[in-house]
Design a protein around this motif. Structure first.
Motif, PDB file in Angstrom:
ATOM      1  N   SER A  48      37.955   4.552  22.301  1.00 15.38           N
ATOM      2  CA  SER A  48      37.814   3.246  22.935  1.00 15.38           C
ATOM      3  C   SER A  48      36.325   2.963  23.158  1.00 15.38           C
ATOM      4  O   SER A  48      35.493   3.882  23.142  1.00 15.38           O
ATOM      5  CB  SER A  48      38.536   3.232  24.284  1.00 15.38           C
ATOM      6  OG  SER A  48      37.858   4.066  25.212  1.00 15.38           O
TER       7      SER A  48
ATOM      8  N   TYR B  33      48.191   8.592  18.935  1.00 15.62           N
ATOM      9  CA  TYR B  33      48.405   7.618  17.853  1.00 15.62           C
ATOM     10  C   TYR B  33      49.553   6.666  18.152  1.00 15.62           C
ATOM     11  O   TYR B  33      49.529   5.513  17.764  1.00 15.62           O
ATOM     12  CB  TYR B  33      48.679   8.335  16.536  1.00 15.62           C
ATOM     13  CG  TYR B  33      47.472   8.965  15.881  1.00 15.62           C
ATOM     14  CD1 TYR B  33      46.174   8.765  16.364  1.00 15.62           C
ATOM     15  CD2 TYR B  33      47.626   9.784  14.775  1.00 15.62           C
ATOM     16  CE1 TYR B  33      45.086   9.356  15.757  1.00 15.62           C
ATOM     17  CE2 TYR B  33      46.529  10.376  14.148  1.00 15.62           C
ATOM     18  CZ  TYR B  33      45.265  10.152  14.645  1.00 15.62           C
ATOM     19  OH  TYR B  33      44.189  10.735  14.026  1.00 15.62           O
TER      20      TYR B  33
ATOM     21  N   TRP C 255      41.479  12.529  12.873  1.00  8.66           N
ATOM     22  CA  TRP C 255      40.786  11.831  13.951  1.00  8.66           C
ATOM     23  C   TRP C 255      39.342  11.558  13.555  1.00  8.66           C
ATOM     24  O   TRP C 255      38.705  12.363  12.873  1.00  8.66           O
ATOM     25  CB  TRP C 255      40.809  12.688  15.220  1.00  8.66           C
ATOM     26  CG  TRP C 255      40.100  12.045  16.369  1.00  8.66           C
ATOM     27  CD1 TRP C 255      40.619  11.135  17.241  1.00  8.66           C
ATOM     28  CD2 TRP C 255      38.743  12.234  16.768  1.00  8.66           C
ATOM     29  NE1 TRP C 255      39.670  10.758  18.148  1.00  8.66           N
ATOM     30  CE2 TRP C 255      38.502  11.410  17.883  1.00  8.66           C
ATOM     31  CE3 TRP C 255      37.700  13.017  16.273  1.00  8.66           C
ATOM     32  CZ2 TRP C 255      37.275  11.356  18.529  1.00  8.66           C
ATOM     33  CZ3 TRP C 255      36.469  12.961  16.911  1.00  8.66           C
ATOM     34  CH2 TRP C 255      36.265  12.149  18.027  1.00  8.66           C
TER      35      TRP C 255
ATOM     36  N   GLY D 149      41.248   8.514  21.798  1.00  7.11           N
ATOM     37  CA  GLY D 149      41.976   8.086  20.604  1.00  7.11           C
ATOM     38  C   GLY D 149      42.842   9.171  19.996  1.00  7.11           C
ATOM     39  O   GLY D 149      43.202   9.103  18.827  1.00  7.11           O
TER      40      GLY D 149
ATOM     41  N   GLU E  23      35.848   6.526  15.320  1.00  6.17           N
ATOM     42  CA  GLU E  23      36.277   5.124  15.331  1.00  6.17           C
ATOM     43  C   GLU E  23      37.543   4.920  16.174  1.00  6.17           C
ATOM     44  O   GLU E  23      37.833   3.812  16.593  1.00  6.17           O
ATOM     45  CB  GLU E  23      36.528   4.604  13.907  1.00  6.17           C
ATOM     46  CG  GLU E  23      35.277   4.342  13.098  1.00  6.17           C
ATOM     47  CD  GLU E  23      34.586   5.619  12.626  1.00  6.17           C
ATOM     48  OE1 GLU E  23      35.257   6.504  12.041  1.00  6.17           O
ATOM     49  OE2 GLU E  23      33.372   5.744  12.872  1.00  6.17           O
ATOM     50  N   PHE E  24      38.306   5.984  16.397  1.00  7.83           N
ATOM     51  CA  PHE E  24      39.538   5.875  17.181  1.00  7.83           C
ATOM     52  C   PHE E  24      39.266   5.804  18.681  1.00  7.83           C
ATOM     53  O   PHE E  24      40.152   5.479  19.455  1.00  7.83           O
ATOM     54  CB  PHE E  24      40.474   7.055  16.898  1.00  7.83           C
ATOM     55  CG  PHE E  24      40.977   7.117  15.486  1.00  7.83           C
ATOM     56  CD1 PHE E  24      40.918   6.031  14.637  1.00  7.83           C
ATOM     57  CD2 PHE E  24      41.521   8.295  14.996  1.00  7.83           C
ATOM     58  CE1 PHE E  24      41.393   6.097  13.336  1.00  7.83           C
ATOM     59  CE2 PHE E  24      42.000   8.378  13.695  1.00  7.83           C
ATOM     60  CZ  PHE E  24      41.938   7.272  12.868  1.00  7.83           C
TER      61      PHE E  24
END
Length: 105
Positions: free
Chosen positions: A95, A35, A89, A32, A92-93
């Motif tokens: 995958s 962005y 960051w 993640g 939660e970002f």
């Protein structure tokens, strides 16, 4: 976006999935850290990315590596990598695949 740009974006993503965070055994895309990917006319690319922390030991080298790898795609004229910490960051970002790999699910 037309099909040509979709194919190019897929190629960029496949390149990014081969760049790993050295501290975590997960690629930067699944982690993640990417962005946004924007492709402009004449195949100029802008990538907005972050790091897991502002104090990350690879803060200098990772954005350069991303630029270098994406720039190696023949169709791409220019790559601009922008490093941001807004938003910061967080896990939660990541995958679902990355969370599973790190035992966070």
């Amino acid at each position: 976006m037309n099909n040509k740009y979709n194919l190019l974006e897929d190629h960029i993503i496949s390149i990014l999935k081969n760049i790993y965070d050295p501290e975590i055994s997960v690629d930067i895309y699944e982690l993640g850290l990417i962005y946004d990917i924007k492709i402009f006319k004449k195949n100029q690319v802008k990538i907005v990315m972050t790091l897991t922390s502002p104090n990350c030991p690879i803060a200098e080298s990772l954005p350069l590596l991303v630029k270098e790898k994406v720039q190696s795609i023949r169709e791409i004229e220019k790559v601009n990598v922008i490093l941001t910490f807004d938003p910061p960051w967080s896990k939660e970002f990541m995958s679902e695949e990355a969370r599973l790999e790190l035992g966070l699910l």
